[in-house]
Structures are given as C-alpha cells and as structure tokens.
Design an enzyme around this catalytic site. Sequence first.
Site, PDB file in Angstrom:
ATOM      1  N   ASP B   7      10.546  39.273  40.851  1.00  0.00           N
ATOM      2  CA  ASP B   7       9.713  38.377  40.037  1.00  0.00           C
ATOM      3  C   ASP B   7       9.660  37.049  40.789  1.00  0.00           C
ATOM      4  O   ASP B   7      10.528  36.197  40.612  1.00  0.00           O
ATOM      5  CB  ASP B   7      10.344  38.199  38.648  1.00  0.00           C
ATOM      6  CG  ASP B   7       9.559  37.201  37.800  1.00  0.00           C
ATOM      7  OD1 ASP B   7       8.321  37.219  37.861  1.00  0.00           O
ATOM      8  OD2 ASP B   7      10.200  36.397  37.088  1.00  0.00           O
ATOM      9  N   GLU B  67       5.378  42.041  40.658  1.00  0.00           N
ATOM     10  CA  GLU B  67       4.305  41.798  39.688  1.00  0.00           C
ATOM     11  C   GLU B  67       3.064  41.288  40.402  1.00  0.00           C
ATOM     12  O   GLU B  67       3.147  40.473  41.310  1.00  0.00           O
ATOM     13  CB  GLU B  67       4.782  40.776  38.646  1.00  0.00           C
ATOM     14  CG  GLU B  67       3.894  40.724  37.423  1.00  0.00           C
ATOM     15  CD  GLU B  67       4.471  39.863  36.299  1.00  0.00           C
ATOM     16  OE1 GLU B  67       5.550  40.173  35.792  1.00  0.00           O
ATOM     17  OE2 GLU B  67       3.838  38.873  35.936  1.00  0.00           O
ATOM     18  N   ASP B 140      14.305  35.493  34.639  1.00  0.00           N
ATOM     19  CA  ASP B 140      13.654  35.966  35.872  1.00  0.00           C
ATOM     20  C   ASP B 140      14.281  37.286  36.329  1.00  0.00           C
ATOM     21  O   ASP B 140      13.596  38.156  36.860  1.00  0.00           O
ATOM     22  CB  ASP B 140      13.808  34.935  36.995  1.00  0.00           C
ATOM     23  CG  ASP B 140      13.478  33.534  36.547  1.00  0.00           C
ATOM     24  OD1 ASP B 140      12.381  33.065  36.840  1.00  0.00           O
ATOM     25  OD2 ASP B 140      14.328  32.914  35.875  1.00  0.00           O
TER      26      ASP B 140
END
Lengths: 187, 187
Positions: B7, B67, B140
């Site tokens: 992330d 992502e 995170d």
Amino acid sequence: MRVFGIDPGSERTGYGCVETDGSRHRIVMCGAIGAPASASFSDKLFEIHRRLVELLAECRADSVAIENIFYAANVRSALKLGHARGVAMLAAAEAGLTVVEYTPAEIKRAVVGYGRAEKQQVQHMVKLLLGLAAVPSPHDAADALAVAICHVHSLPRGTPVWGPPSGEPIRVKPDPTSWRRYRPARP
Amino acid sequence: MRVFGIDPGSERTGYGCVETDGSRHRIVMCGAIGAPASASFSDKLFEIHRRLVELLAECRADSVAIENIFYAANVRSALKLGHARGVAMLAAAEAGLTVVEYTPAEIKRAVVGYGRAEKQQVQHMVKLLLGLAAVPSPHDAADALAVAICHVHSLPRGTPVWGPPSGEPIRVKPDPTSWRRYRPARP
C-alpha cells in the site's frame, strides 16, 4: 562541474549532462531512455532506473536537476509521470547526489530569460548556449539539457566549479534576433 | 504460495505478506515503512525502495500485489503517490516478481464481498481471514494485507500453491454478526 538534467516520462525519459567552468557550458551527453511499448509498466520503470544508474556513473555528475511539475492533464497522467519521476529521483539518491527541482517557469526564465517562453524558444536557447549545430533530438533530451542549464545558471556566485575559474558571474546573453523568430505570434 | 501486498505512500508505505495453501491463509509479516519527516523527498523514496528490496528478499514472495489508484484529491497528491508507487514497483521488478494491480473496488469485493465496503470493514475482514487477534496496525499494513488477500482470492482455480492442496475453492465466509458493527450508519 557537471549537472545531470532529467526530464522524466514513463514512455520516454530525457537526460542531458552539462559541464561548466563557471562561464562557458559544454554538453557531455544527452539522449532519451525508452522501453518497448509492449513492456509492462514495471519493466519500463526498471529500464528507466537501470539506464539512469548507468548514465549517472558514466558522466560522474555533481548534482541532478529535475523538473518540478504541478500540472498534469489529469490525475491518471500525474500518477504515471510520478512513477517515472520517482525512479529517476531514486537513481540520483542511490548515486549519493543531491536532487534539485525547478518549476517549468524557473527553467524558462533561466534559459530564455522569460518565464512564459515557448518550448521551441527553450530548445533553441539550449542549442545556442551549448554551441550545438542543431536542437538536440528527441525533444526530451533538449528539455533535460534545459533543466541542467537552469541549475547551472541558478548556482550562487562563487560556487566552486572545475576548469579555469573565470571569476565572471554566469551571464546569459540571448541573441535577440535569433529567438525573436520563436516568439509566439500574437493572436 | 506467498503474496506480498504493498500500500504505497510517500509518508508511509504499508506492506504485508500472506501465505496460502489454497484454502487457508496465514500472515507472514506486515508493517509500514516511513522515513523521518525531516528527510528530503528523494531520501524518503530511497528508504521505501531499500526496505522493500530487503523485505521481498526476506519473505521470498512469489508475486507482488499493489493497489491501482485512479483517484486522488488533486494532481499534486497523485504525483507524490506516483513516486512512492514507482519505487515500490521497481523493487518488485528488480526481485524478478510479477506485479499485479487491483482497483480499490476489486480489493473490497475480494475481501469483504462488496465493492463499496468501508475501510473498517476491509480491515476487520483482514483480521478474520488471517485469524489475527486484532486489526493490524498501522492501517497501512492492514491495507497491504488486504491487497495480498485480494490477489490470493483472484487466483484461478487450480493455481499450484505450496502446502497440502485442499482441492477446495477459496471461499470467504464473513461472519455477518461481526462486520455488521462496522457497517456505516445510515445518514
């Protein structure tokens, strides 16, 4: 003193190294890094980083100058550009070099003397300042040289440089007749 | 089979590695990489890249999931995020790993079963699916584990995995009573 300029882009990253003795500048190298269009995005980033690491070692630059962007057509293109810029800054950091950032207006002001100059004016001034026979091609290479020249012109007076110290401040005297041709036509 | 989820963020990059035998998943490691706020931007990128290279070697992942962002508050934050994402993808490419990208909606759908789930629902499902005592902290790290789980759940049936092959398709059975608590209150 050698300054390595980078004009990052995920499809093509321009680079250009400029050497200065304090008053005169000369080109050391310039070009553009690209990966096959069929390569995956991470492979393109890999290639940009790999080549920049090689080139930075080859030209033994003292510092790295890179354009600072605040504008992009949209979030998606900003993201893409950010990836390329990220691996370029990483290559500089890995080489232990300071990365100096300049806005497009600062580059135009330092190279042409006018912050809202056209791209062609900048490229033409790069050709003049480096005493080249033609504008460096592709334009990414010329843009990278412009960032490097901008950094050279932005150095505080008295910054130690290699070569014979001229004692003269760095002064840009554009030939007004030559760049008038590139002045944008009035609407 | 081990999937390393990332992330990315320029201030803090979450990571999480998940191992699966085809039906059960277990956490290998998770955490977040950050550099001192006083560090220069290129030093922050350097730190993210350096740590990810170390962690990828340490956890011997088979693939990397990250992502895919299409939205950011503005061009400037998209650019910043792009830098961190770029060096993260580079670390994966340097390790010879395939980088698989998932949109936030795909991650939510794979982890919670609903593409517009809240962040807290995703984090809670990460806790349940990995049999953890609490939601991984910082968030995170939990988000990185969610990307990794998304990739595990997206593998085509019959993908060879380590450990005893269960033959069963991967099935997510959220506990309805536990995640109802995280359902956003109706306005």
